[in-house]
Design an enzyme around this catalytic site. Structure first.
Site, PDB file in Angstrom:
ATOM      1  N   CYS A 185       0.736  -1.166  -0.300  1.00 17.64           N
ATOM      2  CA  CYS A 185      -0.079  -0.332  -0.046  1.00 17.64           C
ATOM      3  C   CYS A 185       0.806   1.291   0.092  1.00 17.64           C
ATOM      4  O   CYS A 185       0.493   2.270  -0.745  1.00 17.64           O
ATOM      5  CB  CYS A 185      -0.960   0.307   0.935  1.00 17.64           C
ATOM      6  SG  CYS A 185      -2.481  -1.471   0.776  1.00 17.64           S
ATOM      7  N   LYS A 215       5.748  -6.380   8.710  1.00 13.69           N
ATOM      8  CA  LYS A 215       5.759  -5.992   9.859  1.00 13.69           C
ATOM      9  C   LYS A 215       5.112  -7.013  10.424  1.00 13.69           C
ATOM     10  O   LYS A 215       4.512  -7.776   9.868  1.00 13.69           O
ATOM     11  CB  LYS A 215       4.591  -5.118   9.890  1.00 13.69           C
ATOM     12  CG  LYS A 215       3.027  -4.885   9.370  1.00 13.69           C
ATOM     13  CD  LYS A 215       2.546  -4.225  10.493  1.00 13.69           C
ATOM     14  CE  LYS A 215       0.835  -4.427  10.005  1.00 13.69           C
ATOM     15  NZ  LYS A 215       0.158  -3.542   9.906  1.00 13.69           N
TER      16      LYS A 215
END
Ligand code: UGA
Length: 433
Positions: free
Chosen positions: A263, A324
């Site tokens: 993103c 992440k």
């Protein structure tokens, strides 16, 4: 309310499941038979905490179903959400809208009665208006409005973000569409979630501007971290001191190896492109894109330097490869630049990641996958922390250094205290301190 989601990717699936949890009747449609079959068996294709349970609960209550039958799903719906992918188009950095317009054309042919066609996918300014034009051209008699309803959820915290959003953004053109959107989001409005009603173009711009701003904030702190290293300051204290200023805020001020996932990379590129095309370049974002790319290479250099600029034949343990924690997503992860560079330089790389293996095996060939950190570091010449999974935070550093051939550590997420790591016997480098 009867709602239909087109696309069962991250945004489509999480939104569909959460809408059904509000009590709406939700049908999720996808083109891939294998995906629909898996969802109907109760298998969730992504790792997202809490999603599987919420999905099972709402399927059992018969408020959520998955189908290949596009026509019936759209025909029955009061609102149809387009949540298909908008990847970066090869060559020019633009968002590829092929799937969005294909969905719009197909929706047009199946509409029955007044329907709001809502775009949840991240799309450039002007796309919603074009979706309306495409539907009108395909089916001039259709009774519909369009709405832009960008999604701000984060992977790994998707359900919490959807259920307790900082805000919901709704772009609409008239009160009729606003009424339908207000009904859909009533459960959140009752919980006092702010809902921003605006025009279509502003809603589209809010999504890009928000993601580009967050990417800029991370990039800013990463550059300050570089400077901290030169002047002897500590980025952890600097971030804390800056973040306490409420105008700045403490979030997204963690220096690291650069942002990943599709993103931020995808949306910053698309925004830069939109700016160039309108002769109004967003130069700060153009810089952010270049700096973030460069950062991943700098991180490889840092590891090489720690290893005396020679990794050939050395064993390197890598803790974390997803972009992440709390996700299995590897898209644009810094690991995809760093690990192949180490392998290319002749290192024997052993990888541990609680969820990354499924996607990672294909993306990172020539590495050895290990189940736990202590086994991975056994006999290693260096250990590199790339993702701050909780289970890496409490490792016994003395035990770890004792297992290694050469106790060197590059902690690219600053999860350990430098003094503690050094006391445990590590030659230790981190970020900005
Ligand atoms: C991001 C946004 O946070 C969401 O609001 C948005 O909806 C989503 O993109 C999207 O457009 O789909 P996400 O990519 O899931 O969400 O993850 P983030 O938590 O934002 O992290 C993005 C990257 O920035 C990660 O690589 C992370 O490690 C990095 N990061 C984040 C930092 O390096 N430092 C920070 O302080 C925060």
């Amino acid at each position: 309310m009867q709602l239909t989601m087109i696309g069962t990717g991250y945004v489509g699936l999480v939104s569909g499941v959460c809408f059904s949890d509000f009590g709406h009747d939700v049908t999720c449609v996808d083109k891939l038979p294998a995906k629909i079959e898996a969802l109907n068996r109760g298998d969730v294709p992504i790792y997202e905490p809490g999603l599987q349970d919420m999905m099972a609960k709402n399927v059992a209550k018969k408020r959520l179903n998955f189908t290949l039958d596009f026509e019936t799903a759209v025909g029955n719906a009061e609102a149809v959400f387009i949540a298909v992918g908008t990847p970066t188009r090869r060559g020019d950095g633009h968002a590829d809208l092929t799937y969005v317009y294909a969905a719009a054309r197909e929706i047009a042919r199946s509409l029955k009665g007044y329907t709001v066609v809502v775009t949840k996918s991240t799309v450039p300014v002007g796309t919603n208006r074009e979706v309306a034009r495409v539907i009108r051209a395909e089916n001039p008699d259709a009774d519909f409005d369009v709405s832009s309803n960008p999604e701000f959820l984060r992977e790994g915290a998707a359900i919490e973000d959807f259920m307790r959003p900082d805000r919901v953004v709704v772009g609409i053109e008239n009160d009729r569409a606003r009424g339908v959107m207000a009904k859909i989001y009533r459960p959140l409005a009752l919980r006092e979630a702010p809902i921003v009603y605006t025009d279509l173009e502003s809603a589209e711009m809010i999504k890009y501007a928000a993601n580009a701003f967050l990417a800029t904030k991370i990039t800013f702190i990463n550059e300050i971290a570089n400077l901290c290293e030169k002047v002897g300051a500590d980025i952890q204290s600097v971030s804390k001191g800056m973040g306490m200023d409420q105008r700045i805020g403490s979030k997204f001020l963690h220096a690291g190896p650069g942002y990943g996932e599709s993103c931020f990379p995808k949306d910053t590129k698309a925004l830069a492109r939109i700016g160039q095309e309108h002769a109004s370049p967003v130069k700060i974002v153009e810089q952010v894109i270049a700096i973030n790319e460069d950062r991943k290479r700098q991180m490889t250099d840092r590891i090489m330097y720690l290893c005396g600029d020679k990794v050939a034949g050395k064993k390197i343990a890598v803790l974390g490869v997803t972009f992440k924690p709390n996700t299995d997503d590897m898209r644009d992860s810094p690991s995809l630049t760093i690990v192949p560079a180490l392998v290319g330089a002749g290192a024997d790389v052993h990888v541990v990641d609680p969820q990354g293996r499924k996607e990672g095996e294909e993306l990172l060939p020539s590495v050895t996958w290990i189940e736990d950190a202590y086994t991975a570091v056994q006999g290693a010449d260096a250990v590199v922390v790339l993702t701050e999974w909780n289970e890496f935070r409490a490792l016994d550093l003395v035990k770890m250094s004792g297992l290694m051939n050469d106790a060197k550590m590059a902690d690219l997420r600053n999860i350990y205290d430098p003094a503690e790591a050094r006391a445990a016997g590590f030659e230790y480098v981190s970020i900005g301190r």
